[in-house]
Design a protein around this motif. Structure first.
Motif, mmCIF file in Angstrom:
data_model
loop_
_atom_site.group_PDB
_atom_site.id
_atom_site.type_symbol
_atom_site.label_atom_id
_atom_site.label_comp_id
_atom_site.label_asym_id
_atom_site.label_seq_id
_atom_site.Cartn_x
_atom_site.Cartn_y
_atom_site.Cartn_z
ATOM 1 N N ALA A 91 27.178 71.062 56.094
ATOM 2 C CA ALA A 91 26.109 71.185 55.101
ATOM 3 C C ALA A 91 26.665 71.134 53.683
ATOM 4 O O ALA A 91 26.109 70.453 52.799
ATOM 5 C CB ALA A 91 25.349 72.490 55.321
ATOM 6 N N ILE A 92 27.756 71.833 53.464
ATOM 7 C CA ILE A 92 28.367 71.863 52.129
ATOM 8 C C ILE A 92 28.895 70.493 51.745
ATOM 9 O O ILE A 92 28.730 70.042 50.605
ATOM 10 C CB ILE A 92 29.475 72.934 52.100
ATOM 11 N N ALA A 93 29.512 69.799 52.695
ATOM 12 C CA ALA A 93 29.987 68.444 52.419
ATOM 13 C C ALA A 93 28.828 67.523 52.080
ATOM 14 O O ALA A 93 28.912 66.710 51.148
ATOM 15 C CB ALA A 93 30.766 67.914 53.616
ATOM 16 N N ALA A 94 27.716 67.643 52.808
ATOM 17 C CA ALA A 94 26.556 66.792 52.527
ATOM 18 C C ALA A 94 25.978 67.104 51.154
ATOM 19 O O ALA A 94 25.573 66.192 50.415
ATOM 20 C CB ALA A 94 25.505 66.987 53.613
ATOM 21 N N ALA A 95 25.939 68.379 50.785
ATOM 22 C CA ALA A 95 25.455 68.740 49.449
ATOM 23 C C ALA A 95 26.365 68.164 48.378
ATOM 24 O O ALA A 95 25.891 67.644 47.357
ATOM 25 C CB ALA A 95 25.362 70.258 49.323
ATOM 26 N N ARG A 96 27.647 68.243 48.598
ATOM 27 C CA ARG A 96 28.588 67.664 47.633
ATOM 28 C C ARG A 96 28.420 66.146 47.545
ATOM 29 O O ARG A 96 28.631 65.552 46.483
ATOM 30 C CB ARG A 96 30.028 68.018 48.010
ATOM 31 N N ALA A 97 28.008 65.526 48.648
ATOM 32 C CA ALA A 97 27.805 64.078 48.664
ATOM 33 C C ALA A 97 26.462 63.669 48.064
ATOM 34 O O ALA A 97 26.152 62.476 48.009
ATOM 35 C CB ALA A 97 27.917 63.553 50.100
ATOM 36 N N GLY A 98 25.661 64.639 47.627
ATOM 37 C CA GLY A 98 24.434 64.314 46.915
ATOM 38 C C GLY A 98 23.161 64.473 47.707
ATOM 39 O O GLY A 98 22.104 63.991 47.283
ATOM 40 N N ALA A 99 23.206 65.176 48.838
ATOM 41 C CA ALA A 99 22.020 65.384 49.652
ATOM 42 C C ALA A 99 21.323 66.686 49.284
ATOM 43 O O ALA A 99 21.931 67.599 48.710
ATOM 44 C CB ALA A 99 22.402 65.400 51.134
ATOM 45 N N ALA A 100 20.050 66.773 49.639
ATOM 46 C CA ALA A 100 19.306 68.029 49.590
ATOM 47 C C ALA A 100 19.387 68.623 50.989
ATOM 48 O O ALA A 100 18.802 68.088 51.932
ATOM 49 C CB ALA A 100 17.858 67.782 49.193
ATOM 50 N N VAL A 101 20.096 69.728 51.144
ATOM 51 C CA VAL A 101 20.523 70.181 52.462
ATOM 52 C C VAL A 101 19.886 71.511 52.851
ATOM 53 O O VAL A 101 19.833 72.446 52.055
ATOM 54 C CB VAL A 101 22.060 70.335 52.523
ATOM 55 N N THR A 102 19.457 71.554 54.109
ATOM 56 C CA THR A 102 19.063 72.804 54.747
ATOM 57 C C THR A 102 19.987 73.027 55.939
ATOM 58 O O THR A 102 20.203 72.122 56.745
ATOM 59 C CB THR A 102 17.605 72.762 55.238
ATOM 60 N N ALA A 103 20.535 74.224 56.035
ATOM 61 C CA ALA A 103 21.386 74.596 57.166
ATOM 62 C C ALA A 103 20.586 75.519 58.074
ATOM 63 O O ALA A 103 20.080 76.550 57.622
ATOM 64 C CB ALA A 103 22.657 75.285 56.678
ATOM 65 N N ALA A 104 20.470 75.157 59.342
ATOM 66 C CA ALA A 104 19.700 75.946 60.297
ATOM 67 C C ALA A 104 20.631 76.789 61.156
ATOM 68 O O ALA A 104 21.602 76.268 61.716
ATOM 69 C CB ALA A 104 18.863 75.025 61.183
ATOM 70 N N GLU A 105 20.322 78.071 61.267
ATOM 71 C CA GLU A 105 21.122 78.991 62.076
ATOM 72 C C GLU A 105 20.227 80.091 62.644
ATOM 73 O O GLU A 105 19.196 80.429 62.059
ATOM 74 C CB GLU A 105 22.238 79.639 61.239
ATOM 75 N N ILE A 106 20.654 80.649 63.788
ATOM 76 C CA ILE A 106 19.918 81.763 64.371
ATOM 77 C C ILE A 106 20.617 83.099 64.118
ATOM 78 O O ILE A 106 20.048 84.151 64.395
ATOM 79 C CB ILE A 106 19.718 81.569 65.886
ATOM 80 N N ASP A 107 21.836 83.057 63.602
ATOM 81 C CA ASP A 107 22.653 84.249 63.402
ATOM 82 C C ASP A 107 22.603 84.673 61.931
ATOM 83 O O ASP A 107 23.018 83.910 61.051
ATOM 84 C CB ASP A 107 24.094 83.945 63.815
ATOM 85 N N PRO A 108 22.119 85.885 61.623
ATOM 86 C CA PRO A 108 22.080 86.331 60.224
ATOM 87 C C PRO A 108 23.452 86.355 59.562
ATOM 88 O O PRO A 108 23.557 86.117 58.351
ATOM 89 C CB PRO A 108 21.487 87.738 60.323
ATOM 90 N N LEU A 109 24.515 86.639 60.316
ATOM 91 C CA LEU A 109 25.849 86.617 59.731
ATOM 92 C C LEU A 109 26.249 85.183 59.370
ATOM 93 O O LEU A 109 26.903 84.957 58.346
ATOM 94 C CB LEU A 109 26.863 87.238 60.678
ATOM 95 N N ALA A 110 25.862 84.221 60.192
ATOM 96 C CA ALA A 110 26.123 82.822 59.857
ATOM 97 C C ALA A 110 25.371 82.432 58.590
ATOM 98 O O ALA A 110 25.903 81.720 57.728
ATOM 99 C CB ALA A 110 25.728 81.911 61.016
ATOM 100 N N ALA A 111 24.136 82.884 58.477
ATOM 101 C CA ALA A 111 23.361 82.591 57.268
ATOM 102 C C ALA A 111 24.069 83.138 56.037
ATOM 103 O O ALA A 111 24.152 82.469 54.991
ATOM 104 C CB ALA A 111 21.956 83.186 57.389
ATOM 105 N N ALA A 112 24.601 84.353 56.149
ATOM 106 C CA ALA A 112 25.338 84.942 55.028
ATOM 107 C C ALA A 112 26.598 84.141 54.726
ATOM 108 O O ALA A 112 26.952 83.931 53.553
ATOM 109 C CB ALA A 112 25.695 86.391 55.344
ATOM 110 N N ALA A 113 27.282 83.687 55.781
ATOM 111 C CA ALA A 113 28.494 82.894 55.580
ATOM 112 C C ALA A 113 28.184 81.567 54.907
ATOM 113 O O ALA A 113 28.934 81.113 54.026
ATOM 114 C CB ALA A 113 29.190 82.663 56.920
ATOM 115 N N ILE A 114 27.102 80.941 55.297
ATOM 116 C CA ILE A 114 26.719 79.660 54.682
ATOM 117 C C ILE A 114 26.469 79.856 53.191
ATOM 118 O O ILE A 114 26.942 79.069 52.353
ATOM 119 C CB ILE A 114 25.470 79.081 55.371
ATOM 120 N N ARG A 115 25.730 80.894 52.847
ATOM 121 C CA ARG A 115 25.442 81.147 51.427
ATOM 122 C C ARG A 115 26.734 81.428 50.654
ATOM 123 O O ARG A 115 26.927 80.928 49.542
ATOM 124 C CB ARG A 115 24.477 82.312 51.292
ATOM 125 N N ALA A 116 27.623 82.216 51.252
ATOM 126 C CA ALA A 116 28.882 82.537 50.583
ATOM 127 C C ALA A 116 29.753 81.301 50.422
ATOM 128 O O ALA A 116 30.368 81.080 49.362
ATOM 129 C CB ALA A 116 29.627 83.613 51.373
#
Length: 215
Positions: A91-116
């Protein structure tokens, strides 16, 4: 666990590192799976929680990240969904490449890691917490790395991805040769040798292929 507590846990239990195939991205990573898994169970005060997949840069995610960074036209200016995003490397690579990105996860800790991790790399990634397979995808590109590691997961994910491809969505699936990877309906577009650790794998290099999913 509150979002604030999850964010603090991610930072406390990891160190900033870089994945071998995508050294330009910094990530909050764990060195070993057992200590952080035990810490997760202790923090949540229950046993049998899912492994902390978010704390590692798995080969499929690395391959997808490398692919879109090397060929930004695959995602630039498009709406991208990173399915089962883990720590969000693709997701981060796609955002850096110029995309509008949504990352889907079921784990709240993963969600926190993605934001961090997104903040660490100075990009914006929206996080959708919940099961995206309950509804058709709303994206122009779907990235799916390391999703064929067990039979039940594969049986749900692959038909959903093929249905998305049938609606004209570009679907990229990256896999290092897991046992449940389908043998048909996939067109290879890139292949990488990804350095991995024996802490997580049974070898030190995983040949990982990025496929285009066919309808």
């Amino acid at each position: 666990m509150t979002p604030e507590a999850a964010a603090a846990f991610v930072v406390r239990q990891t160190a900033i590192g870089r994945a071998p195939l995508v050294p330009e991205l910094a990530l909050h990573l764990a060195a070993e799976i057992t200590p952080i898994w035990q810490a997760t169970e202790a923090s949540l005060a229950r046993e049998g929680v899912d492994p902390p997949y978010w704390a590692f840069a798995w080969p499929g995610g690395q391959a997808l990240a490398r692919f879109v960074l090397d060929d930004p036209a695959q995602v630039a200016g498009r709406r991208v969904l990173d399915l089962a995003a883990g720590g969000g490397i693709a997701a981060i690579a796609a955002a850096r490449a110029g995309a509008a990105v949504t990352a889907a996860e079921i784990d709240p800790l993963a969600a926190a890691a993605i934001r961090a991790n997104a903040a660490l790399n100075g990009v914006e990634v929206a996080v959708a917490l919940g099961d995206p397979l309950d509804a058709p995808a709303e994206a122009e590109v779907i990235l799916a790395g390391d999703v064929c590691y067990e039979a039940r997961m594969t049986a749900r994910v692959v038909p959903w991805l093929r249905a998305a491809a049938g609606r004209g969505i570009a679907v990229l699936l990256a896999d290092p040769g897991r046992a449940y990877l389908p043998r048909a309906g996939l067109a290879p577009v890139a292949r990488y040798e990804v350095a991995v650790t024996r802490e997580l794998e049974d070898r030190t290099v995983r040949v990982t292929t990025v496929y285009r999913v066919l309808p």
